[in-house]
Write a protein that holds these residues in place. Structure first.
Motif, mmCIF file in Angstrom:
data_model
loop_
_atom_site.group_PDB
_atom_site.id
_atom_site.type_symbol
_atom_site.label_atom_id
_atom_site.label_comp_id
_atom_site.label_asym_id
_atom_site.label_seq_id
_atom_site.Cartn_x
_atom_site.Cartn_y
_atom_site.Cartn_z
ATOM 1 N N GLY A 1 9.036 -8.355 56.408
ATOM 2 C CA GLY A 1 10.408 -8.480 55.933
ATOM 3 C C GLY A 1 11.355 -9.065 56.955
ATOM 4 N N THR B 1 11.730 -8.038 60.029
ATOM 5 C CA THR B 1 12.298 -7.043 60.944
ATOM 6 C C THR B 1 12.039 -7.377 62.407
ATOM 7 O OG1 THR B 1 10.318 -5.661 60.721
ATOM 8 C CG2 THR B 1 12.174 -5.164 59.269
ATOM 9 N N GLN C 1 10.837 2.473 52.740
ATOM 10 C CA GLN C 1 11.682 1.766 53.701
ATOM 11 C C GLN C 1 13.112 2.259 53.562
ATOM 12 O OE1 GLN C 1 10.670 -0.100 56.045
ATOM 13 N NE2 GLN C 1 12.450 -1.169 56.801
ATOM 14 N N LEU D 1 18.309 -1.136 54.905
ATOM 15 C CA LEU D 1 18.383 -2.001 56.075
ATOM 16 C C LEU D 1 19.627 -1.717 56.918
ATOM 17 C CD1 LEU D 1 17.318 -4.364 57.737
ATOM 18 C CD2 LEU D 1 18.473 -5.912 56.139
ATOM 19 N N ARG D 2 20.738 -1.404 56.268
ATOM 20 C CA ARG D 2 21.982 -1.173 57.015
ATOM 21 C C ARG D 2 21.835 0.017 57.964
ATOM 22 N NH1 ARG D 2 24.290 3.198 54.759
ATOM 23 N NH2 ARG D 2 23.727 3.739 52.611
ATOM 24 N N LEU E 1 19.000 1.031 59.424
ATOM 25 C CA LEU E 1 18.166 0.611 60.538
ATOM 26 C C LEU E 1 18.950 -0.283 61.497
ATOM 27 C CD1 LEU E 1 14.848 -0.161 58.614
ATOM 28 C CD2 LEU E 1 15.391 1.881 59.951
ATOM 29 N N LEU E 2 19.747 -1.182 60.931
ATOM 30 C CA LEU E 2 20.548 -2.071 61.774
ATOM 31 C C LEU E 2 21.545 -1.285 62.618
ATOM 32 C CD1 LEU E 2 21.231 -5.089 59.389
ATOM 33 C CD2 LEU E 2 19.978 -5.144 61.550
ATOM 34 N N HIS F 1 15.016 5.190 64.808
ATOM 35 C CA HIS F 1 14.415 4.339 63.785
ATOM 36 C C HIS F 1 13.309 5.090 63.039
ATOM 37 C CE1 HIS F 1 13.153 0.189 62.367
ATOM 38 N NE2 HIS F 1 12.078 0.906 62.080
ATOM 39 N N GLN G 1 14.761 -6.387 65.174
ATOM 40 C CA GLN G 1 14.425 -5.131 65.848
ATOM 41 C C GLN G 1 13.837 -5.378 67.228
ATOM 42 O OE1 GLN G 1 11.661 -2.559 63.782
ATOM 43 N NE2 GLN G 1 11.278 -1.382 65.620
#
Length: 297
Positions: free
Chosen positions: A33, A35, A277, A280-281, A283-284, A256, A39
């Motif tokens: 994806g 990442t 999963q 995303l926000r 994880l960011l 994370h 990351q």
């Protein structure tokens, strides 16, 4: 443009090497994806990014051999790639851009081929899959699979010898792999692989046949909660390192993994139907401070 700046920061001037590292970065564009782009690459110092790209691209190539394509071809493809890797290290380079960059990265940081050999050994077990009888057996496999790569990531990112931090780094890599086991449970089952230790299934009276058939039971919920709690407890111990650059990385990676574990528990029986999963926000938000610290590159 950015990759050229990263190469300049790493002091890589040779045109062939610059091309090889650029290929590695490009190969990571759509993996997992995308990442890896933010990351690992964008949160590391500019001078480390092309080296990180080589490590990731090589690992992704190996994963592709072990996890994709006709099952009957995987053993041959993995063995062929492992032999090509050994030949590249023996000769000091390769016509394959990813292998050439990988050899250069390992030599730059004085790391032995044995770290990659351990990974190939673990991947071979994946191809010829056997259930794990105990947690200790699974832990040792995790150490082989990602322990050496974890050491390389921290070494490249920090640019120094790990010394006393090497063992915590290896143990932390085990927890990352264990988190992946929970997150990717459904995907692994589709591949004919059940990584959860059989002794844990016996403890909670869960039949392997039910998990492999993706039949959810109340006991299975208890099993997943147990595995998640074990990772969570060990994460607390793994992040108790002295203040410094390593502790910052440990903390970000720990947060994370904690988000993934929370998502696994929230997914309930859906963990058998799809990879888990977090948004995303979220994880960011974990990695944004590290990314900001290395701006403008």
């Amino acid at each position: 443009m950015l990759v050229r700046r990263w190469l300049d920061a790493a002091g890589i001037a040779d045109p062939v090497l610059r091309h090889c590292y650029t290929v590695c970065v490009r190969e990571l564009a759509g993996i997992d994806g995308g990442t890896a782009r933010w990351q690992v690459l964008r949160s590391a110092p500019a001078a480390a990014r092309t080296h990180m790209a080589a490590l990731l691209a090589h690992g992704a190539r190996a994963d592709g051999c072990a996890d994709s394509g006709p099952v009957e071809d995987r053993q041959h493809r993995l063995a062929e790639f492992a032999e090509a890797t050994r030949a590249a290290f023996l000769s000091g380079g390769s016509d394959d851009p990813v292998l050439h960059a990988t050899v250069h990265t390992y030599r730059t940081f004085g790391m032995p081929l044995s770290l990659i050999e351990d990974m190939f050994t673990a991947m071979q077990r994946d191809v010829d899959f056997r259930n794990f009888a105990t947690y200790e057996e699974l832990r040792q496999w995790c150490m082989q699979m990602t322990g050496g790569l974890g050491v390389m990531f921290f070494r490249v990112t920090l640019g120094t010898e790990l010394a006393e931090a090497e063992l915590p780094v290896r143990e932390f890599s085990v927890l990352e792999q264990m988190t992946d086991v929970l997150r990717d449970l459904s995907e692994d089952l589709d591949n004919g692989r059940l990584y959860l230790p059989l002794e844990d299934l016996d403890q909670f009276k869960v039949r392997a046949e039910d998990i492999k058939a993706k039949r959810w039971t109340p006991a299975m919920a208890d099993l997943i909660a147990f595995e998640a709690e074990r990772v969570t407890d060990q994460l607390r111990n793994a992040t108790e390192v002295e203040d410094g650059p390593a502790s910052t990385l440990f903390q970000a990676r720990s947060e994370h993994l904690a988000l993934i574990i929370d998502a696994v528990l929230a997914a309930g029986q859906d963990v058998l139907r799809r990879p888990v999963q977090p948004p995303l926000r979220m994880l960011l938000n974990v990695w944004r401070p590290l990314m900001r610290a290395v701006i403008p590159c």
